[in-house]
Design a protein around this motif. Structure first.
Motif, PDB file in Angstrom:
ATOM      1  N   HIS A   1      -0.872 -47.193  10.026  1.00 18.63           N
ATOM      2  CA  HIS A   1      -1.257 -46.953   8.850  1.00 18.63           C
ATOM      3  C   HIS A   1      -1.556 -47.946   7.956  1.00 18.63           C
ATOM      4  O   HIS A   1      -0.843 -49.019   7.992  1.00 18.63           O
ATOM      5  CB  HIS A   1      -0.288 -46.142   8.091  1.00 18.63           C
ATOM      6  CG  HIS A   1      -0.440 -45.249   6.807  1.00 18.63           C
ATOM      7  ND1 HIS A   1      -0.863 -45.825   5.726  1.00 18.63           N
ATOM      8  CD2 HIS A   1      -0.617 -43.821   6.711  1.00 18.63           C
ATOM      9  CE1 HIS A   1      -0.924 -45.003   4.850  1.00 18.63           C
ATOM     10  NE2 HIS A   1      -0.917 -43.864   5.335  1.00 18.63           N
TER      11      HIS A   1
ATOM     12  N   THR B   1      -4.027 -35.258  20.934  1.00 16.27           N
ATOM     13  CA  THR B   1      -4.917 -34.620  19.929  1.00 16.27           C
ATOM     14  C   THR B   1      -4.238 -35.073  18.369  1.00 16.27           C
ATOM     15  O   THR B   1      -5.253 -34.907  17.499  1.00 16.27           O
ATOM     16  CB  THR B   1      -4.852 -32.930  20.026  1.00 16.27           C
ATOM     17  OG1 THR B   1      -3.310 -32.766  19.519  1.00 16.27           O
ATOM     18  CG2 THR B   1      -5.269 -32.833  21.328  1.00 16.27           C
ATOM     19  N   GLU B   2      -3.132 -35.364  18.302  1.00 12.25           N
ATOM     20  CA  GLU B   2      -2.853 -35.724  16.947  1.00 12.25           C
ATOM     21  C   GLU B   2      -1.404 -36.656  17.086  1.00 12.25           C
ATOM     22  O   GLU B   2      -0.555 -36.459  18.027  1.00 12.25           O
ATOM     23  CB  GLU B   2      -2.382 -34.566  15.903  1.00 12.25           C
ATOM     24  CG  GLU B   2      -2.287 -34.852  14.493  1.00 12.25           C
ATOM     25  CD  GLU B   2      -2.749 -33.337  13.889  1.00 12.25           C
ATOM     26  OE1 GLU B   2      -3.621 -32.723  13.479  1.00 12.25           O
ATOM     27  OE2 GLU B   2      -1.352 -32.672  13.625  1.00 12.25           O
TER      28      GLU B   2
ATOM     29  N   ASN C   1      -2.674 -39.339   4.712  1.00  9.51           N
ATOM     30  CA  ASN C   1      -2.926 -39.191   6.138  1.00  9.51           C
ATOM     31  C   ASN C   1      -4.127 -40.332   6.809  1.00  9.51           C
ATOM     32  O   ASN C   1      -4.819 -40.748   5.723  1.00  9.51           O
ATOM     33  CB  ASN C   1      -3.505 -37.999   6.665  1.00  9.51           C
ATOM     34  CG  ASN C   1      -2.269 -36.782   6.412  1.00  9.51           C
ATOM     35  OD1 ASN C   1      -1.225 -37.164   6.775  1.00  9.51           O
ATOM     36  ND2 ASN C   1      -2.697 -35.655   5.980  1.00  9.51           N
ATOM     37  N   GLU C   2      -4.234 -40.419   7.851  1.00  7.63           N
ATOM     38  CA  GLU C   2      -5.435 -41.501   8.013  1.00  7.63           C
ATOM     39  C   GLU C   2      -5.909 -40.714   9.395  1.00  7.63           C
ATOM     40  O   GLU C   2      -5.973 -40.960  10.367  1.00  7.63           O
ATOM     41  CB  GLU C   2      -4.491 -42.920   8.700  1.00  7.63           C
ATOM     42  CG  GLU C   2      -5.634 -44.032   9.118  1.00  7.63           C
ATOM     43  CD  GLU C   2      -6.282 -44.302   8.008  1.00  7.63           C
ATOM     44  OE1 GLU C   2      -7.384 -44.976   8.103  1.00  7.63           O
ATOM     45  OE2 GLU C   2      -5.722 -44.155   6.823  1.00  7.63           O
ATOM     46  N   PRO C   3      -7.089 -40.018   8.946  1.00  5.67           N
ATOM     47  CA  PRO C   3      -7.977 -39.389   9.952  1.00  5.67           C
ATOM     48  C   PRO C   3      -8.459 -40.001  10.977  1.00  5.67           C
ATOM     49  O   PRO C   3      -8.556 -39.839  12.143  1.00  5.67           O
ATOM     50  CB  PRO C   3      -8.970 -38.474   8.971  1.00  5.67           C
ATOM     51  CG  PRO C   3      -8.344 -38.427   7.769  1.00  5.67           C
ATOM     52  CD  PRO C   3      -7.640 -39.729   7.478  1.00  5.67           C
ATOM     53  N   ARG C   4      -9.018 -41.347  10.517  1.00  3.22           N
ATOM     54  CA  ARG C   4      -9.498 -42.025  11.643  1.00  3.22           C
ATOM     55  C   ARG C   4      -8.992 -42.428  12.770  1.00  3.22           C
ATOM     56  O   ARG C   4      -9.184 -42.728  13.796  1.00  3.22           O
ATOM     57  CB  ARG C   4     -10.032 -43.257  10.826  1.00  3.22           C
ATOM     58  CG  ARG C   4     -11.356 -43.416   9.863  1.00  3.22           C
ATOM     59  CD  ARG C   4     -11.603 -44.283   9.312  1.00  3.22           C
ATOM     60  NE  ARG C   4     -10.458 -45.127   8.555  1.00  3.22           N
ATOM     61  CZ  ARG C   4     -10.199 -46.065   8.042  1.00  3.22           C
ATOM     62  NH1 ARG C   4     -11.515 -47.136   7.751  1.00  3.22           N
ATOM     63  NH2 ARG C   4      -9.332 -46.519   7.390  1.00  3.22           N
ATOM     64  N   GLN C   5      -7.317 -42.391  12.500  1.00  2.70           N
ATOM     65  CA  GLN C   5      -6.418 -42.738  13.577  1.00  2.70           C
ATOM     66  C   GLN C   5      -5.635 -41.315  14.168  1.00  2.70           C
ATOM     67  O   GLN C   5      -4.842 -41.535  15.028  1.00  2.70           O
ATOM     68  CB  GLN C   5      -5.236 -43.665  12.894  1.00  2.70           C
ATOM     69  CG  GLN C   5      -5.858 -45.021  12.573  1.00  2.70           C
ATOM     70  CD  GLN C   5      -6.105 -45.905  13.799  1.00  2.70           C
ATOM     71  OE1 GLN C   5      -5.641 -45.612  14.883  1.00  2.70           O
ATOM     72  NE2 GLN C   5      -6.485 -47.073  13.581  1.00  2.70           N
ATOM     73  N   ARG C   6      -6.354 -40.113  13.676  1.00  2.00           N
ATOM     74  CA  ARG C   6      -5.730 -38.975  14.079  1.00  2.00           C
ATOM     75  C   ARG C   6      -4.329 -38.958  13.726  1.00  2.00           C
ATOM     76  O   ARG C   6      -3.566 -38.409  14.188  1.00  2.00           O
ATOM     77  CB  ARG C   6      -5.829 -38.713  15.712  1.00  2.00           C
ATOM     78  CG  ARG C   6      -7.216 -38.657  16.532  1.00  2.00           C
ATOM     79  CD  ARG C   6      -6.902 -38.781  17.983  1.00  2.00           C
ATOM     80  NE  ARG C   6      -6.659 -40.230  18.465  1.00  2.00           N
ATOM     81  CZ  ARG C   6      -5.838 -40.521  19.215  1.00  2.00           C
ATOM     82  NH1 ARG C   6      -5.136 -39.426  19.708  1.00  2.00           N
ATOM     83  NH2 ARG C   6      -5.562 -41.453  19.389  1.00  2.00           N
TER      84      ARG C   6
ATOM     85  N   ARG D   1      -1.276 -38.001  11.033  1.00  2.00           N
ATOM     86  CA  ARG D   1      -0.765 -37.411   9.766  1.00  2.00           C
ATOM     87  C   ARG D   1       0.877 -37.796   9.612  1.00  2.00           C
ATOM     88  O   ARG D   1       1.727 -37.931  10.491  1.00  2.00           O
ATOM     89  CB  ARG D   1      -0.677 -35.667  10.099  1.00  2.00           C
ATOM     90  CG  ARG D   1      -2.120 -35.321  10.274  1.00  2.00           C
ATOM     91  CD  ARG D   1      -1.893 -33.798  10.654  1.00  2.00           C
ATOM     92  NE  ARG D   1      -3.081 -33.325  10.598  1.00  2.00           N
ATOM     93  CZ  ARG D   1      -3.845 -32.612   9.487  1.00  2.00           C
ATOM     94  NH1 ARG D   1      -3.253 -32.249   8.307  1.00  2.00           N
ATOM     95  NH2 ARG D   1      -5.041 -31.802   9.706  1.00  2.00           N
TER      96      ARG D   1
ATOM     97  N   ARG E   1      -2.272 -26.253  15.605  1.00  2.00           N
ATOM     98  CA  ARG E   1      -3.694 -27.063  15.613  1.00  2.00           C
ATOM     99  C   ARG E   1      -4.000 -27.584  17.209  1.00  2.00           C
ATOM    100  O   ARG E   1      -5.051 -27.523  17.564  1.00  2.00           O
ATOM    101  CB  ARG E   1      -3.881 -28.282  14.613  1.00  2.00           C
ATOM    102  CG  ARG E   1      -3.897 -27.788  13.172  1.00  2.00           C
ATOM    103  CD  ARG E   1      -4.279 -29.115  12.396  1.00  2.00           C
ATOM    104  NE  ARG E   1      -3.215 -30.007  12.305  1.00  2.00           N
ATOM    105  CZ  ARG E   1      -2.208 -29.797  11.616  1.00  2.00           C
ATOM    106  NH1 ARG E   1      -2.131 -28.987  10.819  1.00  2.00           N
ATOM    107  NH2 ARG E   1      -1.302 -31.048  11.750  1.00  2.00           N
TER     108      ARG E   1
END
Length: 382
Positions: free
Chosen positions: A141, A169-170, A181-186, A188, A358
């Motif tokens: 992060h 996956t996450e 959250n940091e979507p580029r790193q998958r 949450r 998910r």
């Protein structure tokens, strides 16, 4: 939903988090079908976990961390060398993990920071989706605070963390408080996982300080602090105690390591002195107990935890057992921190269930790493 756990067996934090998630999943009507726990010849599955976990447990060899026997400081170089020496039994362990997953056919695998998980998914690519849970994923992060300098330890920590989560996956990063959250790193950011034994407690405000001491150097500092403040009541849990309750004098008592009793003492102390393990600091925050956090030497993760815990207001980071620091800090401690922490923790139920849902939804399987991992598979098989 059928869920299989993969758990790093080092220490108590990841095992405790697995027990907490198992309780949550049972409440939601899901089934935890078993746990694969990474062990070493010197360290088996902790008894507190095997006694509480109701599904089958499969211990599998996984190279552990190496600590200095005199100081209890983490030895990064020796840890790396030991892992390299164990490459062939490690490869056999990866195949055991893969076979166990494919045989049991869970809907999802939940990995609690066990390198066997990331490496199995990178090299052998099981067909079942995996999500990863650990506070360590906050390392990815951009707003996570870290100690100044210590470049080598920082890179080693990030590499080790990355090796646990290939193919996931996450990544669910446990945090003291809400972060973006940091979507580029998958990635949450989610609340800590705390056992029901903690959340059911009714804490009181006592007069005693509580200490959890594992480092030999800290035991010496504990006695110095006691001599400087002989009027302050202290209870100290450590492995050298000669019995359940070893009375040193009128204001200092040693106690043998006992997780249940330690939690009971935490519920009625006025503050806690501990290493900067994420789990114990979170338990103290939930119970409203300010913490003096002392990272183990060379333990970059704990150094990060102490800085992050201080940022979140749960306690004070220190490099030594300094009661003067703690006594100065305690009147300034924001009692509302515990209320905010509890509200953040309460959001976890739906966040963890959402992550599992998910994961089992149809989606493209993450890349296993291309040419590098193809070459690695070839080398390991030779």
């Amino acid at each position: 939903m059928r869920v299989l756990f993969l758990i790093q067996g080092e220490g108590r934090g990841h095992l405790t988090q697995a027990l907490s998630l198992a309780q949550l999943l049972k409440m939601a009507g899901h089934e935890v079908i078993g746990a694969i726990v990474g062990v070493t010849p010197e360290r088996g599955v902790a008894s507190f976990f095997s006694e509480k976990f109701t599904a089958p447990i499969t211990p599998i060899f996984s190279p552990g961390l190496v600590y200095n026997t005199g100081t209890n400081a983490l030895e990064p170089t020796k840890t790396t060398l030991y892992a390299i020496q164990q490459i062939r039994p490690f490869w056999r362990s990866l195949k055991q993990v893969r076979d166990s997953i494919e045989t049991q056919r869970p809907d999802v695998v939940v990995n609690f920071f066990e390198m066997l998980g990331g490496m199995t998914y990178a090299l052998l690519r099981p067909s079942v989706p995996m999500i990863c849970i650990a506070h360590q994923y906050m390392a990815f992060h951009p707003d996570f605070q870290r100690p100044q300098g210590q470049w080598f330890y920082r890179q080693a920590f990030k590499l080790n963390t990355r090796l646990t989560c290939f193919g996931a996956t996450e990544l669910l990063a446990l945090s003291f408080d809400k972060q973006a959250n940091e979507p580029r790193q998958r990635l949450r950011v989610v609340p800590p996982l705390l056992r029901q034994e903690v959340t059911d407690m009714k804490p009181t405000s006592g007069d005693s300080l509580l200490a959890y001491v594992t480092q030999p150097g800290l035991k010496v500092e504990l006695m110095k602090a006691h001599w400087q403040h002989p009027d302050i009541q202290m209870d100290a849990f450590h492995s050298d105690a000669t019995g359940p309750d070893q009375v040193i004098d009128g204001t200092l008592t040693y106690h043998a390591i006992d997780g249940k009793r330690f939690l009971e003492f935490m519920g009625r102390c006025k503050a806690i002195v501990t290493t900067a393990g994420f789990e114990s600091v979170c338990e103290a925050a939930y119970l409203g107990k300010p913490a003096l956090m002392i990272p183990q030497p060379n333990h970059f993760e704990q150094a990060c935890n102490a800085i992050d815990g201080q940022r979140a207001g749960v306690g004070l980071a220190s490099d030594r057992f300094d009661l003067d620091q703690l006594l100065t800090y305690m009147p300034q401690h924001d009692t509302q921190v515990s209320d905010r922490f509890r509200k953040w923790h309460a959001q976890g139920y739906f966040m963890f269930l959402g992550a599992l849902n998910r994961a089992v939804a149809p989606k493209r399987k993450p890349s296993s790493g291309g040419f590098f991992w193809t070459r690695m598979r070839h080398l390991l098989r030779s």
